[in-house]
Scaffold this motif. Sequence first.
Motif, mmCIF file in Angstrom:
data_model
loop_
_atom_site.group_PDB
_atom_site.id
_atom_site.type_symbol
_atom_site.label_atom_id
_atom_site.label_comp_id
_atom_site.label_asym_id
_atom_site.label_seq_id
_atom_site.Cartn_x
_atom_site.Cartn_y
_atom_site.Cartn_z
ATOM 1 N N ALA A 75 0.837 -1.204 0.000
ATOM 2 C CA ALA A 75 0.000 0.000 0.000
ATOM 3 C C ALA A 75 0.870 1.251 0.000
ATOM 4 N N LYS A 76 0.368 2.301 -0.685
ATOM 5 C CA LYS A 76 1.074 3.580 -0.776
ATOM 6 C C LYS A 76 0.067 4.701 -0.590
ATOM 7 N N GLY A 77 0.573 5.830 -0.162
ATOM 8 C CA GLY A 77 -0.298 6.997 -0.031
ATOM 9 C C GLY A 77 0.519 8.243 0.245
ATOM 10 N N GLN A 78 -0.171 9.323 0.540
ATOM 11 C CA GLN A 78 0.522 10.565 0.846
ATOM 12 C C GLN A 78 -0.278 11.377 1.850
ATOM 13 N N ILE A 79 0.454 12.207 2.583
ATOM 14 C CA ILE A 79 -0.118 13.154 3.535
ATOM 15 C C ILE A 79 0.313 14.530 3.058
ATOM 16 N N ASP A 80 -0.664 15.399 2.816
ATOM 17 C CA ASP A 80 -0.356 16.760 2.384
ATOM 18 C C ASP A 80 -0.425 17.700 3.573
ATOM 19 N N VAL A 81 0.652 18.452 3.790
ATOM 20 C CA VAL A 81 0.718 19.417 4.878
ATOM 21 C C VAL A 81 0.763 20.810 4.271
ATOM 22 N N LEU A 82 -0.240 21.624 4.594
ATOM 23 C CA LEU A 82 -0.253 23.009 4.137
ATOM 24 C C LEU A 82 0.465 23.852 5.176
ATOM 25 N N ILE A 83 1.613 24.418 4.792
ATOM 26 C CA ILE A 83 2.355 25.322 5.665
ATOM 27 C C ILE A 83 1.892 26.719 5.302
ATOM 28 N N LYS A 84 1.155 27.335 6.201
ATOM 29 C CA LYS A 84 0.502 28.612 5.901
ATOM 30 C C LYS A 84 1.176 29.705 6.698
ATOM 31 N N MET A 108 7.169 0.502 7.894
ATOM 32 C CA MET A 108 6.638 1.680 7.206
ATOM 33 C C MET A 108 7.796 2.574 6.759
ATOM 34 N N LYS A 109 7.650 3.143 5.589
ATOM 35 C CA LYS A 109 8.662 4.055 5.047
ATOM 36 C C LYS A 109 7.981 5.375 4.686
ATOM 37 N N PHE A 110 8.697 6.482 4.915
ATOM 38 C CA PHE A 110 8.201 7.809 4.578
ATOM 39 C C PHE A 110 9.211 8.495 3.668
ATOM 40 N N TYR A 111 8.711 9.146 2.608
ATOM 41 C CA TYR A 111 9.570 9.727 1.583
ATOM 42 C C TYR A 111 9.164 11.181 1.315
ATOM 43 N N SER A 112 10.124 11.947 0.772
ATOM 44 C CA SER A 112 9.851 13.340 0.415
ATOM 45 C C SER A 112 9.515 13.503 -1.059
ATOM 46 N N ASP A 113 9.595 12.434 -1.843
ATOM 47 C CA ASP A 113 9.313 12.513 -3.274
ATOM 48 C C ASP A 113 8.335 11.418 -3.684
ATOM 49 N N SER A 114 7.553 11.687 -4.720
ATOM 50 C CA SER A 114 6.525 10.734 -5.157
ATOM 51 C C SER A 114 7.131 9.462 -5.738
ATOM 52 N N ALA A 115 8.368 9.509 -6.226
ATOM 53 C CA ALA A 115 9.030 8.310 -6.745
ATOM 54 C C ALA A 115 9.509 7.411 -5.608
ATOM 55 N N ARG A 116 9.437 7.927 -4.384
ATOM 56 C CA ARG A 116 9.831 7.194 -3.169
ATOM 57 C C ARG A 116 11.298 6.732 -3.227
ATOM 58 N N THR A 117 12.163 7.700 -3.556
ATOM 59 C CA THR A 117 13.601 7.420 -3.576
ATOM 60 C C THR A 117 14.342 8.160 -2.456
ATOM 61 N N LYS A 118 13.724 9.224 -1.897
ATOM 62 C CA LYS A 118 14.377 10.021 -0.850
ATOM 63 C C LYS A 118 13.655 9.800 0.477
ATOM 64 N N GLU A 119 14.159 8.844 1.245
ATOM 65 C CA GLU A 119 13.512 8.524 2.511
ATOM 66 C C GLU A 119 13.755 9.645 3.525
ATOM 67 N N ILE A 120 12.718 9.961 4.307
ATOM 68 C CA ILE A 120 12.817 11.008 5.320
ATOM 69 C C ILE A 120 13.431 10.407 6.580
ATOM 70 N N SER A 144 4.161 17.525 0.514
ATOM 71 C CA SER A 144 3.615 16.167 0.528
ATOM 72 C C SER A 144 4.617 15.197 1.126
ATOM 73 N N ILE A 145 4.108 14.331 1.991
ATOM 74 C CA ILE A 145 4.893 13.242 2.573
ATOM 75 C C ILE A 145 4.312 11.955 2.001
ATOM 76 N N TYR A 146 5.140 11.153 1.382
ATOM 77 C CA TYR A 146 4.694 9.920 0.737
ATOM 78 C C TYR A 146 5.051 8.733 1.624
ATOM 79 N N TRP A 147 4.093 7.837 1.834
ATOM 80 C CA TRP A 147 4.345 6.677 2.682
ATOM 81 C C TRP A 147 4.128 5.385 1.893
ATOM 82 N N GLU A 148 4.734 4.333 2.399
ATOM 83 C CA GLU A 148 4.608 3.027 1.747
ATOM 84 C C GLU A 148 4.882 1.920 2.756
ATOM 85 N N LEU A 149 4.113 0.859 2.657
ATOM 86 C CA LEU A 149 4.413 -0.378 3.380
ATOM 87 C C LEU A 149 4.871 -1.365 2.313
ATOM 88 N N PRO A 150 6.197 -1.512 2.139
ATOM 89 C CA PRO A 150 6.713 -2.326 1.033
ATOM 90 C C PRO A 150 6.306 -3.797 1.148
#
Length: 192
Positions: A75-84, A108-120, A144-150
């Motif tokens: 499963a994959k998804g994303q969390i969008d954080v609005l910095i206002k 669980m893995k969290f990434y800064s890019d949608s390609a999920r190559t840059k882990e946070i 956006s923070i991208y998450w994945e359960l590989p």
Amino acid sequence: KKSIFGKIGAAAVVLTLVTSSLVGGTFAKYVTNASAKANVTVASWGVTFNKDENTSFDNQTITLGGEGKKIFPGAKGQIDVLIKGDTAEVGFDYTIKISKDSGSLEHMKFYSDSARTKEISSEAGLTGILGYGEKNGIQSETVSIYWELPEGAGAAEGASADDKDVADTAMAGQNAIYTISMNASQHVEKSE
């Protein structure tokens, strides 16, 4: 005959006139004075973190996969954080960190890019600058923070497909609680 007192008196008058012009010039000087008032107003500060325009992140629960849904291996998804920071009149640094609080789920893995190559990194987090330098004037941004359960995450490296399936099955029923912490602070240019 003129008296000696008359000569001395005349000499005294002449010397007084000569020296008075010299003394008057000695004490003369050019002077200019000026004054001004400094008016100081402290810049406004107002940075918030929102999931959307109406919802603040303070003391909220975010369910990965959606409200009431469970996730599964792959499963994959994303969390969008609005910095206002529209009301902030200074540039600011922001940091978003994700840390595991509890639970048995380890993969669980969290990434800064949608390609999920840059882990946070849980230590460094996801960082950025708004309203300063290249982003001067930009005070709000959606991050956006991208998450994945590989799939097969619990299996050894180079494991067979069957071993990966066993590892995926072993994840059934596991859970974890993660804290997403967000911080904004005024940007200060570092001198070299």
